[in-house]
Design a protein around this motif. Structure first.
Motif, PDB file in Angstrom:
ATOM      1  N   PRO A   1     102.716  43.646  -7.816  1.00 48.62           N
ATOM      2  CA  PRO A   1     102.967  43.448  -6.389  1.00 48.62           C
ATOM      3  C   PRO A   1     104.459  43.440  -6.063  1.00 48.62           C
ATOM      4  O   PRO A   1     105.297  43.316  -6.959  1.00 48.62           O
ATOM      5  N   ASP A   2     104.777  43.602  -4.801  1.00 49.22           N
ATOM      6  CA  ASP A   2     106.157  43.476  -4.312  1.00 49.22           C
ATOM      7  C   ASP A   2     107.116  44.455  -4.990  1.00 49.22           C
ATOM      8  O   ASP A   2     108.253  44.119  -5.335  1.00 49.22           O
ATOM      9  N   ASN A   3     106.635  45.694  -5.201  1.00 45.34           N
ATOM     10  CA  ASN A   3     107.480  46.751  -5.776  1.00 45.34           C
ATOM     11  C   ASN A   3     108.084  46.362  -7.125  1.00 45.34           C
ATOM     12  O   ASN A   3     109.216  46.711  -7.448  1.00 45.34           O
ATOM     13  N   GLU A   4     107.324  45.667  -7.913  1.00 50.51           N
ATOM     14  CA  GLU A   4     107.778  45.277  -9.249  1.00 50.51           C
ATOM     15  C   GLU A   4     107.898  46.521 -10.128  1.00 50.51           C
ATOM     16  O   GLU A   4     107.044  47.403 -10.117  1.00 50.51           O
ATOM     17  N   LEU A   5     108.962  46.603 -10.898  1.00 49.64           N
ATOM     18  CA  LEU A   5     109.209  47.761 -11.757  1.00 49.64           C
ATOM     19  C   LEU A   5     108.189  47.819 -12.892  1.00 49.64           C
ATOM     20  O   LEU A   5     107.841  46.804 -13.483  1.00 49.64           O
ATOM     21  N   PHE A   6     107.721  49.047 -13.211  1.00 53.87           N
ATOM     22  CA  PHE A   6     106.795  49.228 -14.319  1.00 53.87           C
ATOM     23  C   PHE A   6     107.067  50.566 -15.000  1.00 53.87           C
ATOM     24  O   PHE A   6     107.622  51.494 -14.404  1.00 53.87           O
ATOM     25  N   GLU A   7     106.684  50.648 -16.258  1.00 54.03           N
ATOM     26  CA  GLU A   7     106.770  51.908 -16.998  1.00 54.03           C
ATOM     27  C   GLU A   7     105.374  52.441 -17.231  1.00 54.03           C
ATOM     28  O   GLU A   7     104.457  51.692 -17.580  1.00 54.03           O
ATOM     29  N   ILE A   8     105.208  53.746 -17.070  1.00 55.48           N
ATOM     30  CA  ILE A   8     103.970  54.446 -17.384  1.00 55.48           C
ATOM     31  C   ILE A   8     104.210  55.294 -18.617  1.00 55.48           C
ATOM     32  O   ILE A   8     105.228  56.000 -18.717  1.00 55.48           O
ATOM     33  N   ARG A   9     103.269  55.222 -19.561  1.00 56.30           N
ATOM     34  CA  ARG A   9     103.341  56.093 -20.733  1.00 56.30           C
ATOM     35  C   ARG A   9     102.068  56.912 -20.831  1.00 56.30           C
ATOM     36  O   ARG A   9     100.965  56.361 -20.712  1.00 56.30           O
ATOM     37  N   ILE A  10     102.261  58.196 -21.043  1.00 59.74           N
ATOM     38  CA  ILE A  10     101.139  59.114 -21.233  1.00 59.74           C
ATOM     39  C   ILE A  10     101.184  59.580 -22.676  1.00 59.74           C
ATOM     40  O   ILE A  10     102.169  60.199 -23.109  1.00 59.74           O
TER      41      ILE A  10
ATOM     42  N   THR B   1     103.022  49.222 -18.537  1.00 58.27           N
ATOM     43  CA  THR B   1     103.561  47.981 -19.114  1.00 58.27           C
ATOM     44  C   THR B   1     102.871  46.791 -18.453  1.00 58.27           C
ATOM     45  O   THR B   1     102.737  46.723 -17.233  1.00 58.27           O
ATOM     46  N   LEU B   2     102.475  45.866 -19.284  1.00 62.42           N
ATOM     47  CA  LEU B   2     101.688  44.734 -18.799  1.00 62.42           C
ATOM     48  C   LEU B   2     102.555  43.724 -18.054  1.00 62.42           C
ATOM     49  O   LEU B   2     102.132  43.149 -17.050  1.00 62.42           O
ATOM     50  N   ASN B   3     103.789  43.547 -18.531  1.00 62.02           N
ATOM     51  CA  ASN B   3     104.617  42.451 -18.030  1.00 62.02           C
ATOM     52  C   ASN B   3     105.820  42.936 -17.227  1.00 62.02           C
ATOM     53  O   ASN B   3     106.069  44.140 -17.099  1.00 62.02           O
ATOM     54  N   ASN B   4     106.574  41.983 -16.696  1.00 61.65           N
ATOM     55  CA  ASN B   4     107.653  42.238 -15.747  1.00 61.65           C
ATOM     56  C   ASN B   4     108.876  42.847 -16.433  1.00 61.65           C
ATOM     57  O   ASN B   4     109.545  42.199 -17.232  1.00 61.65           O
TER      58      ASN B   4
ATOM     59  N   ASP C   1     110.626  44.609 -26.256  1.00 66.85           N
ATOM     60  CA  ASP C   1     110.432  43.186 -25.943  1.00 66.85           C
ATOM     61  C   ASP C   1     111.631  42.595 -25.213  1.00 66.85           C
ATOM     62  O   ASP C   1     111.490  41.741 -24.330  1.00 66.85           O
ATOM     63  N   THR C   2     112.823  43.043 -25.567  1.00 70.17           N
ATOM     64  CA  THR C   2     114.029  42.498 -24.928  1.00 70.17           C
ATOM     65  C   THR C   2     114.200  42.989 -23.492  1.00 70.17           C
ATOM     66  O   THR C   2     115.041  42.472 -22.757  1.00 70.17           O
ATOM     67  N   ASP C   3     113.408  44.008 -23.105  1.00 69.41           N
ATOM     68  CA  ASP C   3     113.479  44.545 -21.746  1.00 69.41           C
ATOM     69  C   ASP C   3     112.531  43.837 -20.781  1.00 69.41           C
ATOM     70  O   ASP C   3     112.456  44.207 -19.606  1.00 69.41           O
ATOM     71  N   ILE C   4     111.802  42.845 -21.270  1.00 71.21           N
ATOM     72  CA  ILE C   4     110.811  42.146 -20.434  1.00 71.21           C
ATOM     73  C   ILE C   4     111.429  40.865 -19.893  1.00 71.21           C
ATOM     74  O   ILE C   4     111.988  40.053 -20.643  1.00 71.21           O
ATOM     75  N   PHE C   5     111.309  40.702 -18.588  1.00 69.51           N
ATOM     76  CA  PHE C   5     111.849  39.528 -17.919  1.00 69.51           C
ATOM     77  C   PHE C   5     110.918  38.327 -18.050  1.00 69.51           C
ATOM     78  O   PHE C   5     111.347  37.217 -18.330  1.00 69.51           O
ATOM     79  N   CYS C   6     109.618  38.549 -17.828  1.00 70.83           N
ATOM     80  CA  CYS C   6     108.656  37.443 -17.961  1.00 70.83           C
ATOM     81  C   CYS C   6     107.265  37.975 -18.278  1.00 70.83           C
ATOM     82  O   CYS C   6     106.963  39.140 -18.056  1.00 70.83           O
TER      83      CYS C   6
ATOM     84  N   ALA D   1      96.546  41.192 -31.120  1.00 75.74           N
ATOM     85  CA  ALA D   1      97.852  41.849 -31.194  1.00 75.74           C
ATOM     86  C   ALA D   1      98.561  41.929 -29.852  1.00 75.74           C
ATOM     87  O   ALA D   1      99.700  42.395 -29.776  1.00 75.74           O
ATOM     88  N   ASN D   2      97.909  41.471 -28.788  1.00 80.06           N
ATOM     89  CA  ASN D   2      98.464  41.682 -27.439  1.00 80.06           C
ATOM     90  C   ASN D   2      99.381  40.551 -26.981  1.00 80.06           C
ATOM     91  O   ASN D   2      99.379  40.183 -25.815  1.00 80.06           O
ATOM     92  N   PHE D   3     100.171  40.009 -27.895  1.00 79.49           N
ATOM     93  CA  PHE D   3     101.020  38.870 -27.526  1.00 79.49           C
ATOM     94  C   PHE D   3     102.473  39.244 -27.285  1.00 79.49           C
ATOM     95  O   PHE D   3     103.223  38.462 -26.718  1.00 79.49           O
ATOM     96  N   ASN D   4     102.894  40.429 -27.738  1.00 78.01           N
ATOM     97  CA  ASN D   4     104.316  40.755 -27.576  1.00 78.01           C
ATOM     98  C   ASN D   4     104.622  41.120 -26.127  1.00 78.01           C
ATOM     99  O   ASN D   4     103.795  41.707 -25.429  1.00 78.01           O
ATOM    100  N   PRO D   5     105.803  40.784 -25.625  1.00 79.40           N
ATOM    101  CA  PRO D   5     106.120  40.968 -24.203  1.00 79.40           C
ATOM    102  C   PRO D   5     106.008  42.402 -23.712  1.00 79.40           C
ATOM    103  O   PRO D   5     105.597  42.644 -22.575  1.00 79.40           O
ATOM    104  N   ALA D   6     106.381  43.391 -24.551  1.00 81.25           N
ATOM    105  CA  ALA D   6     106.401  44.789 -24.105  1.00 81.25           C
ATOM    106  C   ALA D   6     105.050  45.483 -24.268  1.00 81.25           C
ATOM    107  O   ALA D   6     104.976  46.715 -24.218  1.00 81.25           O
ATOM    108  N   ARG D   7     103.995  44.735 -24.424  1.00 82.01           N
ATOM    109  CA  ARG D   7     102.653  45.295 -24.615  1.00 82.01           C
ATOM    110  C   ARG D   7     102.275  46.211 -23.456  1.00 82.01           C
ATOM    111  O   ARG D   7     102.537  45.894 -22.295  1.00 82.01           O
TER     112      ARG D   7
END
Length: 674
Positions: free
Chosen positions: A17-26, A60-63, A87-92, A185-191
């Motif tokens: 929501p609110d124009n949150e940045l996300f990455e798409i991978r194909i 990308t699952l997270n912010n 992982d270091t690119d994830i804010f929250c 395995a879905n615990f890392n921030p950049a999942r």
């Protein structure tokens, strides 16, 4: 590439929501395409330009941190782009993703039978999380399994990473089986997560294992954030390894749990999960009615052993409780069978009988110490309040005692009164209530809301006004029937007349707890001419009544006006009230006055944890243990009128007992896959 733009819009609107940045991978075989986007329209425009036949699309699952938007793949797709989100690119952490997937050969899609298993397991997990108090998740079909996404909004750091990892490990421990798994395995921030609205294209598209469109099945209008305390409570289910004990030669790593269960007649079915072993018991050791998959013992790879039963009545039991049930001396350095002798030094010791002693009405005027020791008295019995620290300090509400509760307006007195009633009913006790301020209908509304819990109430058009969903209002009322008796105010408020009726109620219905709300609404003028003496006689009467009938009596007394922090001396008009009662409690509402006055009186600092609560209950007097000036934080839940021990607390009471555990979902507990 096959996709549904409407489903994609729905997914991104909910997840980002609110124009949150996300990455798409194909992902197309060994090739991948990456793009960073802020809005769904720009993304769809770029997606339409892609000419790829078979692929899988992820988000990308997270912010993602804003700086990543300046990478080369801004608002477009770049083949084999580097770098991607790390992982270091994830804010929250936005989401806790529970991925429920069938076990199958790699590189293949799920069969219809396997999808059905995933749906069934997802409903079990969904129901469990609901019972734990988690907010409504996004439920989605990934194409080959089921996803449950719980909004958590945690800072991306190592502590929270470990917390999310533990939560997934608990769910794996509880729910994974040979044919179906909870992905740990879905615990890392950049999942990355399947982008719902795109086709899941693993392996060949065959009749037996077809490609399916991913989609959101069920979602709240706006996801509600789950507090970190909820995750911490879930993570605490991970058993901790026991320490070796030299005195009894106990070695946790060498302890053979299977031999132990066989030796004590526990029937089980063994299966592996993750890195551990699960033993599904034929029946719960604490309640033989809990059968099927409801009770399990777990053995983790580090040697830790755990136990869990999915029924409310056993949910607090641990492996230690199980072991002590069969081996009372398991954790004792030296276990000595209790000896039932009058004197532990001399088993032949006999009490010397005093032949001549002056008696009045059959009672000695003076006891000898041995006569006191040999007196036969009823065992102490306590009604738990459900307030953890209060029950630890006071042991509960002791039968034969009287408790006075006071507090300023809106401090939570009505909440605590109905809450005590429900907690008593849950323990099998019966309650008689007098309310001089609430009508019988309004009192029932409070009882129903508190017993229902937030999963079974519905908001109305009025702010902070909730009702119990049908048909649960009737179910709960029938559960409380013959457990809670409410005085009919039609018969007046004369104190002596009411106490006569209460005596009849105690005798006829075996009542254990009496609640009088409040003293000011009772007409006690007939007790004495002087109003302060009236109050003294009132409490004296209650003390005698409580002891004679072996009941606990709670009464509410309003405080006098006070310009300072509310203290025990401010209760009602006479100090004799608090001098006579066995327990005295004061409820405080945590507002600006509370903060200001408490800092003046106690010199508390701003970081005092009491200030983060909504209400505080203070133990001012405890005749048995001498506890005083004990302040206990509570947390008000508007939808249910409950005062909770912590923000993660969620209780389900006995009205759900017939359908708890792994029960067939009700209309409120299922994900509508069909």
């Amino acid at each position: 590439m096959k996709y549904d733009e409407n489903e994609i819009r729905k997914a991104i609107t909910l997840m980002k929501p609110d124009n949150e940045l996300f990455e798409i991978r194909i992902l197309e075989g060994k090739q991948n395409y990456s793009g960073y986007f802020r809005d769904v329209d720009t993304f769809l425009k770029a997606l339409r330009t892609m000419r790829i036949s078979e692929c899988n699309v992820y988000i990308t699952l997270n912010n993602v941190k804003e700086a990543c938007y300046s990478r080369n793949q801004r608002d477009c797709f770049i083949k084999n782009a580097n770098p991607n989100t790390s992982d270091t690119d994830i804010f929250c952490y936005d989401w806790l993703m529970i991925d429920i997937d069938p076990t199958r050969p790699s590189g293949t899609s799920s069969s219809d039978e396997e999808i059905a298993l995933a749906q069934k397991k997802a409903n079990e997990v969904y129901t469990f999380m609901k019972k734990e108090g988690f907010e409504e998740p996004i439920a989605a079909m990934s194409g080959n399994g089921v996803h449950l996404l719980y909004y958590i909004g945690l800072e991306s750091n190592n502590e929270n990473k470990e917390l999310v990892k533990k939560c997934l490990a608990v769910l794996d421990m509880f729910f994974s089986e040979d044919k179906i798994k909870v992905d740990t395995a879905n615990f890392n921030p950049a999942r990355i997560c399947k982008l719902y609205g795109t086709m899941a294209e693993k392996g060949s598209d065959t009749k037996e294992r077809p490609h399916r469109m991913s989609r959101i099945i069920k979602a709240p209008g706006k996801p509600v954030q789950n507090k970190k305390a909820m995750l911490q409570k879930l993570a605490r289910n991970i058993p901790e390894p026991e320490k070796p004990q030299r005195y009894n030669n106990y070695s946790p790593m060498q302890f053979d749990i299977e031999d132990w269960m066989d030796a004590h007649g526990l029937s089980y079915r063994k299966m592996s999960y993750g890195t551990g072993t699960k033993y599904i018991l034929s029946e719960c050791p604490f309640d033989s009615n809990h059968t099927g998959k409801d009770a399990c013992i777990f053995r983790m790879s580090n040697g830790a052993i755990g136990f869990h039963c999915f029924h409310n009545s056993c949910s607090d039991k641990t492996w230690r409780d199980v072991r002590l049930m069969f081996e009372p001396d398991a954790y004792d350095k030296q276990f000595v069978q209790e000896r039932h002798y009058p004197n532990y030094k001399d088993p032949n010791y006999q009490v010397h009988k005093v032949e001549k002693i002056k008696e009045v009405d059959g009672q000695p005027v003076f006891y000898t110490t041995e006569q006191i020791r040999m007196l036969v008295t009823p065992p102490e019995e306590f009604i738990k309040t459900g307030i953890t620290i209060l029950d630890q300090k006071l042991r509960g509400l002791k039968k034969g005692f009287v408790t006075c509760i006071s507090g300023l307006r809106a401090a939570g007195k009505s909440s605590i009164i109905s809450q005590l009633s429900i907690e008593a009913a849950e323990q099998g006790y019966r309650v008689a209530l007098f309310s001089g301020e609430l009508t019988a209908k309004n009192l029932l509304k409070w009882l129903l809301l508190q017993a229902a819990g937030k999963n079974y109430v519905a908001a109305t058009s009025f702010e902070n006004y909730y009702i119990v969903r049908q048909p649960y209002d009737e179910v709960i009322s029938k559960w409380l029937d013959n457990k809670v008796y409410v005085y009919n105010n039609y018969y007046g408020n004369e104190f002596e007349a009411i106490m006569k009726k209460l005596q009849e109620c105690v005798t006829e219905h075996k009542v254990d707890l009496i609640i009088l709300d409040n003293m000011m609404t009772l007409n006690i003028s007939a007790l004495d001419m002087d109003k302060y003496r009236q109050q003294s006689i009132f409490v004296e009467f209650l003390e005698s009544f409580a002891k004679k009938n072996n009941v606990h009596i709670v009464f509410v007394a309003h405080p006098r006006k006070s310009i300072g922090f509310l203290r025990l001396d401010d209760v009602s008009g006479s100090n004799d009230i608090v001098n006579r009662v066995d327990n005295a409690l004061i409820l405080h509402r945590v507002n600006e006055d509370f903060r200001r006055l408490s800092k003046q009186m106690f010199r508390w600092k701003d970081e005092n944890p009491l200030y983060s609560s909504t209400n505080v209950i203070e133990i001012c007097k405890d005749r048995d243990g001498g506890v005083q000036d004990e302040f206990i934080p509570l947390y008000f839940e508007a939808s249910t009128k409950r005062l909770r021990n912590n923000t993660a607390e969620y209780k389900e009471y006995g009205w759900k007992e017939s359908t708890e555990g792994f029960f067939p979902p009700t209309d409120l507990d299922e994900i509508p896959f069909s």
